[in-house]
Design an enzyme around this catalytic site. Structure first.
Site, PDB file in Angstrom:
ATOM      1  N   GLY A  25      55.173  38.332  43.097  1.00 50.29           N
ATOM      2  CA  GLY A  25      55.851  39.516  42.583  1.00 50.29           C
ATOM      3  C   GLY A  25      56.760  40.025  43.675  1.00 50.29           C
ATOM      4  O   GLY A  25      56.878  39.396  44.741  1.00 50.29           O
ATOM      5  N   SER A  26      57.368  41.168  43.460  1.00 54.18           N
ATOM      6  CA  SER A  26      58.330  41.675  44.446  1.00 54.18           C
ATOM      7  C   SER A  26      57.672  41.873  45.817  1.00 54.18           C
ATOM      8  O   SER A  26      58.260  41.550  46.845  1.00 54.18           O
ATOM      9  CB  SER A  26      58.929  42.989  43.951  1.00 54.18           C
ATOM     10  OG  SER A  26      57.887  43.874  43.534  1.00 54.18           O
ATOM     11  N   GLU A  28      55.558  40.204  47.280  1.00 55.16           N
ATOM     12  CA  GLU A  28      55.216  38.946  47.976  1.00 55.16           C
ATOM     13  C   GLU A  28      56.453  38.222  48.497  1.00 55.16           C
ATOM     14  O   GLU A  28      56.345  37.303  49.307  1.00 55.16           O
ATOM     15  CB  GLU A  28      54.444  38.012  47.036  1.00 55.16           C
ATOM     16  CG  GLU A  28      53.039  38.474  46.707  1.00 55.16           C
ATOM     17  CD  GLU A  28      53.022  39.688  45.794  1.00 55.16           C
ATOM     18  OE1 GLU A  28      53.889  39.772  44.908  1.00 55.16           O
ATOM     19  OE2 GLU A  28      52.156  40.579  45.987  1.00 55.16           O
ATOM     20  N   GLU A  47      47.531  34.013  37.002  1.00 60.62           N
ATOM     21  CA  GLU A  47      46.741  33.981  38.239  1.00 60.62           C
ATOM     22  C   GLU A  47      45.402  33.274  38.070  1.00 60.62           C
ATOM     23  O   GLU A  47      44.865  32.703  39.032  1.00 60.62           O
ATOM     24  CB  GLU A  47      46.530  35.395  38.767  1.00 60.62           C
ATOM     25  CG  GLU A  47      47.802  36.076  39.272  1.00 60.62           C
ATOM     26  CD  GLU A  47      48.684  36.650  38.170  1.00 60.62           C
ATOM     27  OE1 GLU A  47      48.353  36.470  36.972  1.00 60.62           O
ATOM     28  OE2 GLU A  47      49.705  37.277  38.492  1.00 60.62           O
ATOM     29  N   HIS A  70      50.063  38.414  43.265  1.00 63.52           N
ATOM     30  CA  HIS A  70      50.671  39.735  43.261  1.00 63.52           C
ATOM     31  C   HIS A  70      49.569  40.785  43.482  1.00 63.52           C
ATOM     32  O   HIS A  70      48.382  40.481  43.362  1.00 63.52           O
ATOM     33  CB  HIS A  70      51.386  39.950  41.921  1.00 63.52           C
ATOM     34  CG  HIS A  70      52.241  41.182  41.907  1.00 63.52           C
ATOM     35  ND1 HIS A  70      53.003  41.575  42.979  1.00 63.52           N
ATOM     36  CD2 HIS A  70      52.446  42.109  40.946  1.00 63.52           C
ATOM     37  CE1 HIS A  70      53.637  42.688  42.674  1.00 63.52           C
ATOM     38  NE2 HIS A  70      53.318  43.037  41.442  1.00 63.52           N
ATOM     39  N   HIS A 280      19.885  29.968  34.127  1.00 61.62           N
ATOM     40  CA  HIS A 280      20.806  30.508  33.123  1.00 61.62           C
ATOM     41  C   HIS A 280      20.000  31.096  31.967  1.00 61.62           C
ATOM     42  O   HIS A 280      19.734  32.280  31.931  1.00 61.62           O
ATOM     43  CB  HIS A 280      21.784  29.413  32.679  1.00 61.62           C
ATOM     44  CG  HIS A 280      22.804  29.870  31.674  1.00 61.62           C
ATOM     45  ND1 HIS A 280      23.695  29.015  31.065  1.00 61.62           N
ATOM     46  CD2 HIS A 280      23.069  31.088  31.173  1.00 61.62           C
ATOM     47  CE1 HIS A 280      24.458  29.695  30.232  1.00 61.62           C
ATOM     48  NE2 HIS A 280      24.098  30.950  30.274  1.00 61.62           N
ATOM     49  N   GLY A 402      30.289  29.121  35.679  1.00 61.04           N
ATOM     50  CA  GLY A 402      30.345  29.096  34.217  1.00 61.04           C
ATOM     51  C   GLY A 402      31.515  29.874  33.652  1.00 61.04           C
ATOM     52  O   GLY A 402      31.572  30.130  32.452  1.00 61.04           O
TER      53      GLY A 402
HETATM   54  N1  TZD Z   1      34.822  33.698  28.763  1.00 59.30           N
HETATM   55  C1  TZD Z   1      34.759  33.125  29.985  1.00 59.30           C
HETATM   56  C2  TZD Z   1      35.865  33.377  30.972  1.00 59.30           C
HETATM   57  N2  TZD Z   1      33.755  32.341  30.334  1.00 59.30           N
HETATM   58  C3  TZD Z   1      32.743  32.119  29.458  1.00 59.30           C
HETATM   59  N3  TZD Z   1      31.735  31.331  29.879  1.00 59.30           N
HETATM   60  C4  TZD Z   1      32.791  32.661  28.165  1.00 59.30           C
HETATM   61  C5  TZD Z   1      33.862  33.460  27.862  1.00 59.30           C
HETATM   62  C6  TZD Z   1      31.686  32.449  27.138  1.00 59.30           C
HETATM   63  N4  TZD Z   1      31.577  31.045  26.656  1.00 59.30           N
HETATM   64  C7  TZD Z   1      30.648  30.179  27.167  1.00 59.30           C
HETATM   65  O1  TZD Z   1      29.843  30.441  28.072  1.00 59.30           O
HETATM   66  S1  TZD Z   1      30.720  28.677  26.397  1.00 59.30           S
HETATM   67  C8  TZD Z   1      31.976  29.170  25.359  1.00 59.30           C
HETATM   68  C9  TZD Z   1      32.331  30.489  25.632  1.00 59.30           C
HETATM   69  C10 TZD Z   1      33.409  31.202  24.921  1.00 59.30           C
HETATM   70  C11 TZD Z   1      32.533  28.230  24.351  1.00 59.30           C
HETATM   71  C12 TZD Z   1      33.501  27.243  24.904  1.00 59.30           C
HETATM   72  O2  TZD Z   1      34.018  26.484  23.853  1.00 59.30           O
HETATM   73  P1  TZD Z   1      34.608  25.049  24.032  1.00 59.30           P
HETATM   74  O3  TZD Z   1      33.346  24.106  24.212  1.00 59.30           O
HETATM   75  O4  TZD Z   1      35.332  24.721  22.788  1.00 59.30           O
HETATM   76  O5  TZD Z   1      35.365  24.939  25.268  1.00 59.30           O
HETATM   77  P2  TZD Z   1      32.193  23.728  23.169  1.00 59.30           P
HETATM   78  O6  TZD Z   1      31.798  22.359  23.584  1.00 59.30           O
HETATM   79  O7  TZD Z   1      32.711  23.804  21.781  1.00 59.30           O
HETATM   80  O8  TZD Z   1      31.067  24.691  23.420  1.00 59.30           O
END
Ligand code: TZD
Ligand code: CA
Length: 529
Positions: A25-26, A28, A47, A70, A280, A402
């Site tokens: 951005g500006s 930077e 980002e 930024h 998890h 994750g």
């Molecule tokens: N947003 C973010 C940034 N991270 C996350 N982990 C999620 C939402 C929640 N989430 C999961 O933990 S798995 C998933 C979501 C939305 C589904 C991903 O779908 P996909 O894969 O199509 O990539 P599958 O194989 O259909 O599950």
């Protein structure tokens, strides 16, 4: 006398941080002025994608990387991706521009009012130098903190600092080096060797650090010496051990009760290069079965401090492995001579959709053995490990915390970091959207990377979770109506739809010298089936 800018450029050059991932951005622009020849600025359009590309690049090269974002809005956009870099212990040095000092308190547009507070608790160190002359030293600190802590750091620099004369003392920091050792002393070494030697039926649990720290092959030597079964620690972001080696048992399920069940019958669990543990699904139970002891060796002092059970030795896992390899007698076993286990024939799909196992079997058969895979497909985990045969270090990357939006950009970053290896991103049709703009960077930089896009029309893993949690009626789980061949073409990446396993195999059989996307319709699967 050299300017602040000149000294910082020189520092970055001497420390090898010449590939910068950013979205400016500006604030930077004054830092980016007069960048010496030899610097490369890899532009990302969002980002989140910038941070994830840098994470992939840093993991692939094993080196710290400068990320240029930024101020508040740009840095904020990068935070989600930073969660993965924290969990993977990636040394990213995030530098953002700042308004000029007199404008910060006024909350002028683009002022980052409290930069440290915005970025903590994710970063291991955050700072804004108290005066311009301190910028080169603060940059060196951000870099050394990232390397020493193995954690991202954040530096905010007011944009009128760059042209200031740095003064006589500032140059002293440019040539500094900071080294670190993490070898156990004699008494600690003796204790560790004794414990492992005395174990009747030891088990190894290996974390992603084993791969990031270049210990993949030595971990095989250790497991064979001990004739000990090996699990990968739960929620793994790298593969620390060949997944079809006869001693490999798989990735531990990420729940307290199933982890404990997997340890049943072992008097010692030796955990190398992992937190204890990254659970998890909440599945309560005893942390360890009766009669099982646990010893964790990690160079991450915080991971040792927060573990709820066991004993810990804070040291480099590599030093511990070397010590055990040197001082332990081999246990009698014919395991080393046994071949890698063969994968089962893939399950097949229906209704014109491929089973994910058919896709993975095609990758396994058609891709070269040294292919690096970046995987962000959350419902296909079991299918993946059933079919793949990964025997090389650095073969597998997964979002470490994750956080989705890592996979597609990290594929680009890993490919930039490994021009000598084929790179494939295996990305779900949900996940792809969070980092989709990385396709543009791949096209502009002509990065040789194959994105295999698994289109099952849904957030498959969340469907499985909704059963697990007893909430089958929740909204917001399907993602129909996305055509990634057209999205990719729009970003400048050639794309095809593979309608059969044969078609997919023939596409993969042709190597690529630029980016490409292959979309495949797949059946819905559960992560654990
Ligand atoms: N947003 C973010 C940034 N991270 C996350 N982990 C999620 C939402 C929640 N989430 C999961 O933990 S798995 C998933 C979501 C939305 C589904 C991903 O779908 P996909 O894969 O199509 O990539 P599958 O194989 O259909 O599950
Ligand atoms: Ca999906």
């Amino acid at each position: 006398m050299p300017s602040v800018r000149h000294l910082v450029h020189e520092l970055l050059e001497r420390r090898g941080l010449t590939t910068i991932f950013g979205n400016p951005g500006s604030n930077e622009l004054p830092f980016l002025a007069e960048l010496p020849a030899g610097f490369r600025y890899v532009l990302g359009l969002h980002e989140g994608a910038v941070v994830s590309m840098a994470d992939g690049y840093a993991q692939a090269t094993g080196r710290p990387v400068l990320v240029n974002l930024h101020a508040a809005s740009g840095s904020g956009n990068g935070l989600g991706a930073l969660t993965n870099a924290v969990a993977a212990r990636t040394p990213l040095v995030v530098m953002a521009g700042q308004q000029v000092r007199p404008a910060i308190g006024l909350e002028a547009n683009l002022a980052n009012v409290d930069p440290g507070a915005l970025m903590r608790p994710l970063v291991g160190w955050a700072g804004e130098p108290a005066c311009a002359e301190d910028v080169p030293r603060a940059m060196a600190q951000a870099l050394f903190e990232a390397e020493l802590q193995r954690r991202p750091t954040y530096l905010s620099v007011p944009y009128d600092d760059w042209a200031v004369d740095a003064g006589d003392n500032a140059a002293a920091v440019v040539g500094r080096s900071v080294r670190r050792a993490g070898v156990p002393d004699d008494e600690q070494a003796h204790w560790l060797v004794e414990q492992v030697a005395a174990a009747e039926n030891p088990l190894l649990v290996l974390g992603g650090d084993v791969d990031t720290q270049g210990l993949f092959d030595r971990a095989v030597d250790l497991a064979e010496l001990l004739a000990a079964p090996v699990w990968a620690a739960p929620s793994q972001f790298r593969l620390p051990f060949p997944n079809r080696h006869p001693l490999f048992r798989g990735v531990l399920p990420a729940g307290i009760a199933p982890v404990s069940a997997a340890f049943e019958g072992h008097d010692l669990v030796l955990v190398l290069g992992a937190p204890v543990f990254r659970y998890h699904e909440h599945q309560p139970g005893p942390f360890l079965p009766a009669g099982t002891r646990l010893i964790q060796v990690t160079d991450d002092a915080s991971a040792a401090a927060r573990a709820p059970m066991g004993e810990a030795l804070v040291a480099e896992p590599g030093a511990a492995i070397d010590l055990l390899l040197k001082q332990l007698d081999p246990r009698n076993s014919d395991i080393a001579g046994a071949g890698h286990t063969a994968p089962p024939s893939p399950r097949t799909g229906e209704g014109g959709r491929l089973h994910p196992e058919e896709v993975f079997a095609a990758l396994r058969d058609q891709q070269p053995a040294d292919t690096a895979y970046v995987v962000e497909s959350t419902s296909t985990t079991s299918s993946w490990w059933r079919q793949m045969d990964l025997r090389r270090p650095g073969s597998y990357y997964f979002p470490a915390a994750g956080g989705l939006g890592y996979g597609l950009p990290a594929s680009v970053g890993v490919a930039l970091g490994h021009p000598d290896r084929p790179v494939v991103g295996v990305i779900g049709d949900g996940s792809a959207n969070y980092g989709i703009t990385a396709l543009w960077t791949a096209a502009q930089e002509r990065v040789p990377v194959t994105i295999v896009l698994l289109r099952n029309g849904t957030y498959g893993a969340l469907r499985w979770f909704s059963d697990l949690l007893g909430t089958p009626d929740v909204p917001g789980l399907d993602v129909p109506g996305l055509d990634f061949t057209r999205i990719a073409e729009g970003y400048g990446v050639p794309a095809v739809h593979a309608a059969s396993a044969e078609e997919l195999r023939s596409i993969l059989a042709t190597p690529t010298d630029g980016p490409r996307l292959v979309q495949v319709d797949t059946t819905v699967t559960a992560p654990n089936a």
